[in-house]
Design an enzyme around this catalytic site. Structure first.
Site, short mmCIF file in Angstrom:
data_model
loop_
_atom_site.label_atom_id
_atom_site.label_comp_id
_atom_site.label_asym_id
_atom_site.label_seq_id
_atom_site.Cartn_x
_atom_site.Cartn_y
_atom_site.Cartn_z
N HIS A 162 0.83 -1.21 0.00
CA HIS A 162 0.00 0.00 0.00
C HIS A 162 0.86 1.26 0.00
O HIS A 162 2.09 1.19 0.08
CB HIS A 162 -1.00 -0.01 1.15
CG HIS A 162 -0.41 0.02 2.54
ND1 HIS A 162 0.47 -0.93 3.01
CD2 HIS A 162 -0.61 0.88 3.56
CE1 HIS A 162 0.78 -0.65 4.27
NE2 HIS A 162 0.15 0.44 4.62
N HIS A 165 1.31 3.70 2.09
CA HIS A 165 1.92 4.32 3.27
C HIS A 165 3.44 4.20 3.15
O HIS A 165 3.97 3.14 2.78
CB HIS A 165 1.43 3.64 4.55
CG HIS A 165 0.04 4.08 4.94
ND1 HIS A 165 -0.79 3.34 5.75
CD2 HIS A 165 -0.66 5.20 4.60
CE1 HIS A 165 -1.95 3.99 5.90
NE2 HIS A 165 -1.89 5.12 5.22
N ASP A 217 6.05 3.83 4.98
CA ASP A 217 6.91 2.81 5.61
C ASP A 217 6.96 1.53 4.79
O ASP A 217 7.76 0.64 5.08
CB ASP A 217 6.47 2.52 7.06
CG ASP A 217 5.00 2.19 7.21
OD1 ASP A 217 4.18 2.82 6.51
OD2 ASP A 217 4.66 1.30 8.01
N HIS A 218 6.15 1.44 3.74
CA HIS A 218 6.13 0.23 2.91
C HIS A 218 6.73 0.45 1.52
O HIS A 218 6.93 -0.51 0.79
CB HIS A 218 4.70 -0.31 2.80
CG HIS A 218 4.17 -0.73 4.13
ND1 HIS A 218 4.11 -2.05 4.54
CD2 HIS A 218 3.72 0.01 5.18
CE1 HIS A 218 3.64 -2.10 5.78
NE2 HIS A 218 3.40 -0.86 6.18
N HIS A 243 -7.48 -1.93 5.84
CA HIS A 243 -6.60 -0.90 6.39
C HIS A 243 -7.21 0.47 6.09
O HIS A 243 -8.27 0.56 5.47
CB HIS A 243 -5.22 -1.06 5.73
CG HIS A 243 -4.12 -0.32 6.43
ND1 HIS A 243 -4.06 -0.17 7.79
CD2 HIS A 243 -2.99 0.29 5.94
CE1 HIS A 243 -2.98 0.52 8.10
NE2 HIS A 243 -2.32 0.82 6.99
N ASP A 299 -0.54 -3.88 5.87
CA ASP A 299 -1.10 -3.60 7.18
C ASP A 299 -2.58 -3.95 7.17
O ASP A 299 -3.26 -3.72 6.17
CB ASP A 299 -0.96 -2.12 7.51
CG ASP A 299 0.51 -1.69 7.63
OD1 ASP A 299 1.39 -2.55 7.60
OD2 ASP A 299 0.76 -0.48 7.71
N HIS A 316 5.96 -5.50 12.26
CA HIS A 316 5.40 -4.15 12.11
C HIS A 316 5.08 -3.57 13.48
O HIS A 316 4.03 -2.96 13.71
CB HIS A 316 4.14 -4.19 11.21
CG HIS A 316 3.72 -2.85 10.68
ND1 HIS A 316 2.89 -2.01 11.40
CD2 HIS A 316 3.98 -2.19 9.53
CE1 HIS A 316 2.66 -0.92 10.69
NE2 HIS A 316 3.32 -1.00 9.55
ZN LIG Z 1 2.81 0.23 7.92
ZN LIG Z 2 -0.27 1.34 6.59
#
Ligand SMILES: [Zn+2]
Ligand SMILES: [Zn+2]
Length: 301
Positions: free
Chosen positions: A60, A62, A64-65, A140, A210, A268
């Site tokens: 996705h 976001h 951090d990914h 999510h 997530d 995570h």
């Molecule tokens: Zn995340």
């Molecule tokens: Zn996320």
């Protein structure tokens, strides 16, 4: 099939830790699942050959990914990669990366084939003779897919001595390993069961991050050999998990239990936790065969 953890943490940077990134080895090739900032350092640290990365899967949009994706794309070009790289990601991630390539006027040494994902239903997005990849629609705060990577049924193993003894021409060996009877040099039908044994078991890995806990994916990940489920929060912070559409350690355990997964790995983790032992104990109340995600850990599936 084996999995190397490159990043075990949630979104907030933490010293000596990385956000989500995982390397799956299937049939001697690598699939990179999520791409954290500085992923190249983790690949180097874990002695991963960049050239063996065939596919990249992004769950996705976001950061951090996928914040590491443009960095890795650039590094691969500086290293003069010439093989095609396939990237499967939600359409917004595709647009961001393509815009970066365009405005930075990057001239890459290799071709990237982007596959923009937008379906809210599970779909097979990639398939070759050894395995397939299916999306797992997750719950999510934005559009998110997990991924199921499953090896295809493996061929049976030929017992060469028995095949020779039964006077079978070698042109039929492949047919026997696929489970067909053949006719030998004397015109007698030979049962494949008499000259072959079961091949290696096909393995599967499901990556769910997530996501909040959702029953809707259980059918897709049923009896998976290894399940990765995010576990951002402990039970005492369940309110935060609900607001942010994440899972708790107990949610991950419940998912593994209901899916009859063989083994669970949780990761995570929110940066607010320094000691992760409680994640393990809370999950184990529900599902025993669980391990913690940790940078550099390698798991045989
Ligand atoms: Zn995340
Ligand atoms: Zn996320």
């Amino acid at each position: 099939m084996n999995l190397t953890i490159l990043g075990s943490q949630g979104a907030l940077p933490k010293l000596n830790k990385y956000s989500s990134s995982h390397l799956l080895e299937v049939c001697n090739k690598y699939i990179l699942i999520d791409c954290c900032e500085g992923v190249q350092f983790q690949l180097k640290r874990n002695k991963i050959k960049y050239s063996k990365i065939e596919l990249i899967l992004i769950t996705h949009a976001h950061g951090d990914h996928f914040f590491g994706l443009i960095g890795l794309i650039t590094t691969l070009s500086l290293l003069k990669r010439d093989k095609v790289l396939k990237v499967f990601c939600p359409v917004p991630v595709l647009k961001i990366i393509q815009a970066h390539i365009k405005y930075a006027k990057l001239k890459l040494s290799y071709e990237i084939k982007f596959y923009g994902l937008k379906s809210v239903h599970s779909e097979i997005i990639y398939e070759n003779k050894n395995y397939f990849i299916r999306t797992i629609p997750l719950k999510h705060s934005i559009y998110t897919n997990g991924f199921l990577i499953k090896e295809k049924l493996k061929k049976r193993k030929l017992l060469l001595d028995k095949a020779i003894e039964n006077k079978i021409n070698k042109i039929y060996f492949n047919k026997l390993t696929k489970g067909f009877n053949v006719i030998n040099d004397d015109g007698i039908e030979i049962n494949y069961l008499d000259v072959t044994v079961m091949g290696e078991k096909s393995k599967s890995f499901a990556y769910c991050s997530d996501t909040a806990y959702t029953e809707s994916i259980i059918g897709l990940i049923k009896e998976v050999d290894l399940l990765y489920c995010e576990s951002t929060f402990l039970e005492k912070h369940r309110d935060k998990a609900i607001i942010t559409c994440h899972s708790t350690a107990k949610d991950a355990g419940t998912l593994a239990l209901n899916a009859k997964a063989k083994k669970l790995i949780i990761g995570h983790f929110s940066s607010r936790y320094d000691n992760l032992d409680q994640f393990l104990s809370e999950t184990k109340e529900i599902f025993k065969n669980v391990i913690l995600s940790e940078e550099g850990k390698k798991i045989d599936i």
